[in-house]
Design an enzyme around this catalytic site. Structure first.
Site, PDB file in Angstrom:
ATOM      1  N   ASN A 140      -7.475  -2.077  14.342  1.00  0.00           N
ATOM      2  CA  ASN A 140      -8.860  -2.263  13.891  1.00  0.00           C
ATOM      3  C   ASN A 140      -9.017  -3.504  13.011  1.00  0.00           C
ATOM      4  O   ASN A 140     -10.071  -3.712  12.420  1.00  0.00           O
ATOM      5  CB  ASN A 140      -9.341  -1.023  13.124  1.00  0.00           C
ATOM      6  CG  ASN A 140      -8.486  -0.748  11.887  1.00  0.00           C
ATOM      7  OD1 ASN A 140      -7.563  -1.492  11.592  1.00  0.00           O
ATOM      8  ND2 ASN A 140      -8.810   0.316  11.168  1.00  0.00           N
ATOM      9  N   ASP A 177       0.833  -1.204   0.000  1.00  0.00           N
ATOM     10  CA  ASP A 177       0.000   0.000   0.000  1.00  0.00           C
ATOM     11  C   ASP A 177       0.866   1.253   0.000  1.00  0.00           C
ATOM     12  O   ASP A 177       2.080   1.176   0.211  1.00  0.00           O
ATOM     13  CB  ASP A 177      -0.960  -0.001   1.204  1.00  0.00           C
ATOM     14  CG  ASP A 177      -0.289  -0.453   2.496  1.00  0.00           C
ATOM     15  OD1 ASP A 177       0.953  -0.461   2.565  1.00  0.00           O
ATOM     16  OD2 ASP A 177      -1.010  -0.787   3.451  1.00  0.00           O
ATOM     17  N   GLU A 206      -9.469  -1.529   5.113  1.00  0.00           N
ATOM     18  CA  GLU A 206     -10.070  -1.051   6.354  1.00  0.00           C
ATOM     19  C   GLU A 206     -11.387  -1.798   6.624  1.00  0.00           C
ATOM     20  O   GLU A 206     -11.918  -2.475   5.736  1.00  0.00           O
ATOM     21  CB  GLU A 206     -10.325   0.459   6.242  1.00  0.00           C
ATOM     22  CG  GLU A 206      -9.066   1.289   6.002  1.00  0.00           C
ATOM     23  CD  GLU A 206      -8.138   1.387   7.211  1.00  0.00           C
ATOM     24  OE1 GLU A 206      -8.213   0.531   8.115  1.00  0.00           O
ATOM     25  OE2 GLU A 206      -7.320   2.323   7.251  1.00  0.00           O
ATOM     26  N   HIS A 245      -7.297  -4.150  10.262  1.00  0.00           N
ATOM     27  CA  HIS A 245      -6.989  -4.008   8.825  1.00  0.00           C
ATOM     28  C   HIS A 245      -5.747  -4.816   8.469  1.00  0.00           C
ATOM     29  O   HIS A 245      -4.876  -5.055   9.314  1.00  0.00           O
ATOM     30  CB  HIS A 245      -6.878  -2.537   8.399  1.00  0.00           C
ATOM     31  CG  HIS A 245      -5.636  -1.826   8.826  1.00  0.00           C
ATOM     32  ND1 HIS A 245      -5.539  -0.457   8.853  1.00  0.00           N
ATOM     33  CD2 HIS A 245      -4.415  -2.265   9.239  1.00  0.00           C
ATOM     34  CE1 HIS A 245      -4.330  -0.094   9.244  1.00  0.00           C
ATOM     35  NE2 HIS A 245      -3.638  -1.168   9.491  1.00  0.00           N
TER      36      HIS A 245
HETATM   37  P1  PGA Z   1       2.411  -1.607  12.809  1.00  0.00           P
HETATM   38  O1  PGA Z   1       1.235  -1.527  11.735  1.00  0.00           O
HETATM   39  O2  PGA Z   1       3.347  -2.654  12.334  1.00  0.00           O
HETATM   40  O3  PGA Z   1       3.041  -0.258  12.782  1.00  0.00           O
HETATM   41  O4  PGA Z   1       1.769  -1.957  14.112  1.00  0.00           O
HETATM   42  C1  PGA Z   1       0.646  -2.701  11.296  1.00  0.00           C
HETATM   43  C2  PGA Z   1      -0.515  -2.387  10.382  1.00  0.00           C
HETATM   44  O5  PGA Z   1      -1.210  -1.378  10.592  1.00  0.00           O
HETATM   45  O6  PGA Z   1      -0.759  -3.172   9.460  1.00  0.00           O
END
Ligand code: PGA
Length: 268
Positions: A163, A92, A170, A165
């Site tokens: 959340n 992404d 999302e 995702h």
């Molecule tokens: P993080 O993010 O590794 O910074 O916890 C993971 C994500 O949001 O996929």
């Protein structure tokens, strides 16, 4: 899973509660590591082994704090593995940032993945944010085509958001979703304030591969560390499956393995 950490309880997550553990699709595919470094080392070793047996392996790479240790461990192993023929696709990218912007995911992967592993910049493909702004449908289709032309992803690395995702799929994302532009969830934006300095500075949109794009990968390694992830991880482990926690949509993938620390597993 073949190499379950020594002190990982047989059913640490209670996935067998209220039923036969063997009926849980994830049974045997969840490792709870005593320390996150053991998860990072395990997954880095898997990647090194994959590249040894398949020098032109195609990796799906993720950004975020979760992945930094994996790339660090992989860099250690890169001394003994020839990475010059691998290709990597990222999941992404924020819209509204230039590729040179230090907060872009391209920049993150240049500094944590491409640089330390001694890769050529052309070995990493990332979504083209400016193209996605101008023509989202064409940019999305081109990204899917690019992955397909490379032969598909052999091993996809994934983190998970608080959340639930995966990539920027999302809550509300569909199992059939493909690469597209998406509006970022407010939980995601709030979690990015630490990097961007203020909520106003956090982009509102991103281009992300879809759930179906991720499901096309031959193997998926989802890593999660810290109790902040326990609720989302718990839904992945125990269901129910639903687009409100998009990571649950990956449960049916036979190549999915989870590597957790005790906090993310909901253990004290
Ligand atoms: P993080 O993010 O590794 O910074 O916890 C993971 C994500 O949001 O996929």
């Amino acid at each position: 899973m073949a190499q379950r950490p020594k002190d990982s309880p047989a059913d640490p997550l209670g996935i067998g509660q209220g039923g036969d553990p063997s009926e849980n699709p994830l049974s045997g595919r969840v490792a709870v590591h005593p320390e996150r470094v053991s998860a990072e080392a395990h997954v880095a070793q898997e990647i090194a082994d994959l590249v040894r047996s398949r020098p032109g392996a195609v990796l799906g790479v993720a950004t975020g704090g979760t992945m930094k240790g994996v790339y660090r461990e992989l860099a250690v192993r890169a001394r003994d593995v020839d990475l010059s023929r691998i290709r990597a696709f990222s999941l992404d990218e924020f819209l509204g940032l230039s590729p040179e912007n230090p907060h872009s995911f391209r920049a993150f992967l240049e500094s944590h993945f491409v640089g330390p592993l001694g890769l050529g910049a052309e070995q990493l493909v990332t979504p083209d944010a400016s193209w996605a702004e101008a023509d989202p449908a064409a940019a999305a289709r081109a990204y899917e085509d690019h992955i397909a032309e490379a032969g598909g992803i052999d091993l996809q690395l994934l983190g998970i958001g608080r959340n639930g995702h995966v990539a920027f799929n999302e809550p509300g994302s569909l199992a059939a979703s493909r690469t597209r532009v998406i509006r970022l969830d407010e939980v995601t934006r709030a979690d990015a304030v630490g990097d961007f300095g203020s909520l106003d500075a956090v982009p509102t949109r991103a281009m992300t591969v879809g759930i179906a794009t991720i499901l096309d990968a031959k193997q998926i390694r989802l890593l999660a560390f810290g109790e902040g992830k326990a609720a989302a991880v718990g839904r992945v482990l125990r269901g129910p499956v639903g687009g409100d926690v998009p990571a649950t949509l990956l449960n049916a993938h036979e190549g999915l393995q989870l590597h957790l620390d005790r906090g993310a597993a909901g253990l004290p």
